[in-house]
Design a protein around this motif. Sequence first.
Motif, short mmCIF file in Angstrom:
data_model
loop_
_atom_site.label_atom_id
_atom_site.label_comp_id
_atom_site.label_asym_id
_atom_site.label_seq_id
_atom_site.Cartn_x
_atom_site.Cartn_y
_atom_site.Cartn_z
N HIS A 1 34.54 22.98 39.23
CA HIS A 1 35.57 22.06 39.71
C HIS A 1 36.75 22.88 40.20
CE1 HIS A 1 33.25 18.94 37.69
NE2 HIS A 1 33.27 19.70 36.61
N HIS A 2 37.57 22.31 41.03
CA HIS A 2 38.74 23.04 41.49
C HIS A 2 39.91 22.09 41.66
CE1 HIS A 2 36.94 21.54 45.25
NE2 HIS A 2 38.17 21.57 45.74
N ILE A 3 41.08 22.67 41.77
CA ILE A 3 42.30 21.89 41.91
C ILE A 3 42.53 21.57 43.39
CG2 ILE A 3 44.81 21.92 41.59
CD1 ILE A 3 43.22 21.67 39.00
N HIS A 4 42.78 20.31 43.67
CA HIS A 4 43.10 19.89 45.03
C HIS A 4 44.62 20.02 45.21
CE1 HIS A 4 39.07 18.26 45.59
NE2 HIS A 4 39.18 17.73 44.39
N THR A 5 45.02 20.88 46.12
CA THR A 5 46.46 21.08 46.34
C THR A 5 46.97 20.16 47.43
OG1 THR A 5 45.96 22.90 47.85
CG2 THR A 5 46.39 23.47 45.56
N VAL A 6 48.26 19.85 47.33
CA VAL A 6 48.90 18.90 48.23
C VAL A 6 49.14 19.53 49.60
CG1 VAL A 6 51.03 17.58 48.61
CG2 VAL A 6 49.98 17.67 46.33
N SER A 7 48.94 18.76 50.65
CA SER A 7 49.18 19.25 52.00
C SER A 7 50.64 19.03 52.40
CB SER A 7 48.29 18.51 53.00
OG SER A 7 48.67 17.14 53.08
N ILE A 8 51.06 19.74 53.45
CA ILE A 8 52.42 19.58 53.96
C ILE A 8 52.62 18.17 54.50
CG2 ILE A 8 54.01 20.33 55.78
CD1 ILE A 8 52.99 23.15 55.39
N ASP A 9 51.59 17.59 55.09
CA ASP A 9 51.69 16.21 55.58
C ASP A 9 52.02 15.24 54.45
OD1 ASP A 9 51.12 17.04 58.13
OD2 ASP A 9 48.98 16.52 58.04
N GLN A 10 51.42 15.48 53.29
CA GLN A 10 51.70 14.60 52.15
C GLN A 10 53.15 14.76 51.69
OE1 GLN A 10 49.59 12.20 50.26
NE2 GLN A 10 51.75 11.79 49.93
N VAL A 11 53.64 15.98 51.69
CA VAL A 11 55.04 16.23 51.32
C VAL A 11 55.97 15.50 52.28
CG1 VAL A 11 56.83 17.99 51.04
CG2 VAL A 11 54.49 18.45 50.25
N GLU A 12 55.69 15.60 53.55
CA GLU A 12 56.53 14.94 54.55
C GLU A 12 56.50 13.42 54.36
OE1 GLU A 12 54.89 16.46 58.14
OE2 GLU A 12 56.15 18.28 58.13
N ALA A 13 55.36 12.89 53.93
CA ALA A 13 55.26 11.45 53.67
C ALA A 13 56.14 11.06 52.49
CB ALA A 13 53.81 11.06 53.42
N TRP A 14 56.18 11.90 51.45
CA TRP A 14 57.04 11.62 50.30
C TRP A 14 58.50 11.56 50.73
CZ3 TRP A 14 54.49 16.05 47.06
CH2 TRP A 14 53.26 15.60 46.54
N ILE A 15 58.88 12.51 51.55
CA ILE A 15 60.27 12.58 51.99
C ILE A 15 60.63 11.33 52.80
CG2 ILE A 15 61.90 13.87 53.42
CD1 ILE A 15 60.27 16.39 52.70
N GLU A 16 59.72 10.93 53.66
CA GLU A 16 59.98 9.76 54.51
C GLU A 16 60.15 8.49 53.68
OE1 GLU A 16 57.94 7.39 58.29
OE2 GLU A 16 57.21 9.37 57.70
N THR B 1 61.17 25.55 49.73
CA THR B 1 60.71 25.97 51.05
C THR B 1 59.20 25.94 51.07
OG1 THR B 1 62.63 27.43 51.30
CG2 THR B 1 60.76 27.81 52.76
N LEU B 2 58.63 25.17 51.99
CA LEU B 2 57.18 25.03 52.10
C LEU B 2 56.57 26.26 52.77
CD1 LEU B 2 57.04 21.30 53.29
CD2 LEU B 2 56.96 22.18 50.95
N SER B 3 55.25 26.32 52.78
CA SER B 3 54.55 27.48 53.33
C SER B 3 54.81 27.67 54.82
CB SER B 3 53.04 27.34 53.09
OG SER B 3 52.55 26.15 53.68
N ASN B 4 55.20 26.60 55.51
CA ASN B 4 55.50 26.71 56.95
C ASN B 4 56.97 27.02 57.22
OD1 ASN B 4 56.71 24.31 56.30
ND2 ASN B 4 55.64 23.08 57.86
N GLY B 5 57.73 27.28 56.15
CA GLY B 5 59.15 27.61 56.30
C GLY B 5 60.07 26.41 56.26
N GLN B 6 59.51 25.21 56.22
CA GLN B 6 60.33 23.99 56.20
C GLN B 6 61.02 23.83 54.84
OE1 GLN B 6 58.05 20.49 57.02
NE2 GLN B 6 59.77 19.08 56.86
N GLN B 7 62.31 23.54 54.86
CA GLN B 7 63.06 23.34 53.63
C GLN B 7 63.20 21.85 53.35
OE1 GLN B 7 66.62 25.69 54.58
NE2 GLN B 7 65.88 27.29 53.19
N VAL B 8 62.84 21.46 52.14
CA VAL B 8 62.83 20.03 51.79
C VAL B 8 63.43 19.86 50.40
CG1 VAL B 8 60.78 19.57 53.20
CG2 VAL B 8 60.52 20.15 50.77
N THR B 9 63.81 18.62 50.09
CA THR B 9 64.27 18.25 48.75
C THR B 9 63.32 17.21 48.20
OG1 THR B 9 66.59 18.70 49.28
CG2 THR B 9 66.14 17.28 47.39
#
Length: 727
Positions: free
Chosen positions: A213-228, A431-439
């Motif tokens: 089994h492995h851990i499913h990590t969150v995508s940047i798209d999902q992070v952006e959806a949380w912020i929105e 700071t996300l892997s693409n350099g985007q800074q989010v809260t």
Amino acid sequence: MSIMLNLSEPQKEVVKLIYDAIMPSLSQNERHALVKTYQDIHDTVFGHMSSTEDLAETDSDHGPDEKQSGLSLDDAKTKIDQFAKWGFLTSGLSIEKDVLPLLQVTIAESSQANVARALKLMSSSMGMCMFTMGKKSTSFLNMSMKERQSYILSWRKTNSMRMFYRAFTTTATFLCYSHIYNHSQHAADLIQILGLKHPLQDTRFLTAPPPKHHIHTVSIDQVEAWIEEKYSFDAIIVGSGVAAGPCVLELAKAGKTVLVIEKGSGDLQATAGVQNNYEQFHSGGFFTSKQGSITMSAASTLGGGSTVGFGACVKTPPYVLREWEQRTNKAFDAEDFEKDMEMLYQKMKATTDFKHSDANMRLIYGCTKLQRTVKELAHVQPQQDVSLGYGGINLEMWFLEAQQHGALFLCDTTVDQVFIRHDHAQGVMCTLSNGQQVTLHSQVVVMASGALQTPHLLKKSGLANKHIGQHLRTHPTVYVNGYFPNPLDANINDDSLSKPTLPVSASYHLNAEDDHGCRIETQPLGLGKFSSLMSWHGGLHHKQTMLGYKHGCTLLVRCRDRNSNGVVSTLPDSNAPPTYEYHLSDHDHKTLLSGIIESLNILTAAGARHLHCPQINVEPFVFKRYEEAYTKHPRYLDWLKSIYDAGVTSADGIYSMHQMSSCRMGYSIKNSAVQLTGETWEIKNLYVIDASVMPSACGCNPMLTIQTLSYGITKKILQRLELKRRL
């Protein structure tokens, strides 16, 4: 830009020639000497069988040559010739891409300008004359190989140059042997002559089977959806190390929404195995304190230390818990702690039902001969994917189940600081892997970044408690090595064995009256780390030493530091990484020194005939062929005295794999960084659950101690979340 990354071309050329002198292609005469060493190892040294013959049943089943490599002497000569020719210049390593980045983290920041200046002076005749105060008039560039090696060896004898010597010899050997698998043309020959299998012939050491089994990590798209949608978690856990496991599972099981943020990689399959394992560590493996007094190692990957460790599950000693009670004015509840610890111990199915490796057998036998008591170390039930870096205890015991309960994992993301409003933690800025800074927002923020990163993040977030970053404890560690007549074979995870063989499963505790003694344990080391720990005494001598790699038994001496001064500092520039200072106290220096003497006696009693101490200015000791190896031998006793007289300095190599107590818990803001509940004194809803909360060093492998502290604090966090829900 770092000084070490901005050297001039002449300075880089000096670095290249230093590395070439340390890891040279041997001359024809030296190659003959290397072949003679190989013959001595197989025909002569092992003829002096001592009492180690009865150490392991397997010794009687295999002859020395068969167990070592299965090579005829003619075949061996061909492969030895390849090993003799192999060196830094033929390794494929790059000064810019490989060497300078490693020197940047190895050489203390405060010393880098002096090193750069020395390299500049060494590049010219006039500069060399100035640098050596007239003793040398030939530039390093124009010296012969013999002159370069002699000059490097002279650095050991000068206090100001010992750190210079250690930085270059350890990094040169570490890099070359760590990348030996990539030397494709003759990799199989090089590895076989050292007594190992090529990765392509032994897939355990190339890529382990993928975990079930492995851990499913969150995508940047999902992070952006949380912020929105302005989503807020119940808890954000910063860091996925040892402490994060119990916390994320207990919160998720209670129905709380939990996000774990990890700055390292979540792709454990890509970074597992001996070739890529360095990617699972901060700075690629090792980094130094500000003054170069100690070299530290810390994991930087999903699972943290539980991913790269060996799964030792050691209960916190009772005397440590008594001390913590005293330090907290009886507020620390040792009884509850022990109940939680026993529950976690059972959950992890910790066991001592295993077969000892050859190295452990030597430790046990030597201690028995000296009438010392050895304790078996319990381990979590070992699995192949655990030992090779597929998530370890956190993945197997905590993360997978937490994921089933809805916990989420965000990797390759750096938390810059805690988001605080009105003295309450309300999330994190990252700071996300693409350099985007989010809260990202949450009800509580839980720090699980370890004793080096947690105080740094708290300070960056504006916390001003004077105890944050202070009282750092490191379990300062040194290494000794003994060479035995027969090769050692760990047989790790051999399917033919009825019981698993563990690399670290026995420990001798050299205690002290004040309960701040040291522990002596075996330490399995790959080629890179092994080579870097052996003091360098010349190109030929080094390769002769490495021919005995499979015969070496390495013991670590780990001190429970009492009053050494360790500090984690945050520079005014918030984007700068933390810096670390550590000054070994006289008390802890004496403890380490006594541990070195004791460990060498254990190896000698177990039958070792060739001994290495950590002191760079003390030559290795070899029992002559006609001499009996025993701890009261006059020459040997004189050698031990020279070790004691030399003492232990930072140039000898003091290491730390365990960092603790930099945000210690307590009953008052006057003497601690966090409350006994794990919550910071200054900011509500901001908790610390990692090793930094320990009131003092635990003196043993800290995994179980950390997870027990985390489990206890998590109960307090759940109480806070439940109270907030009702309000």
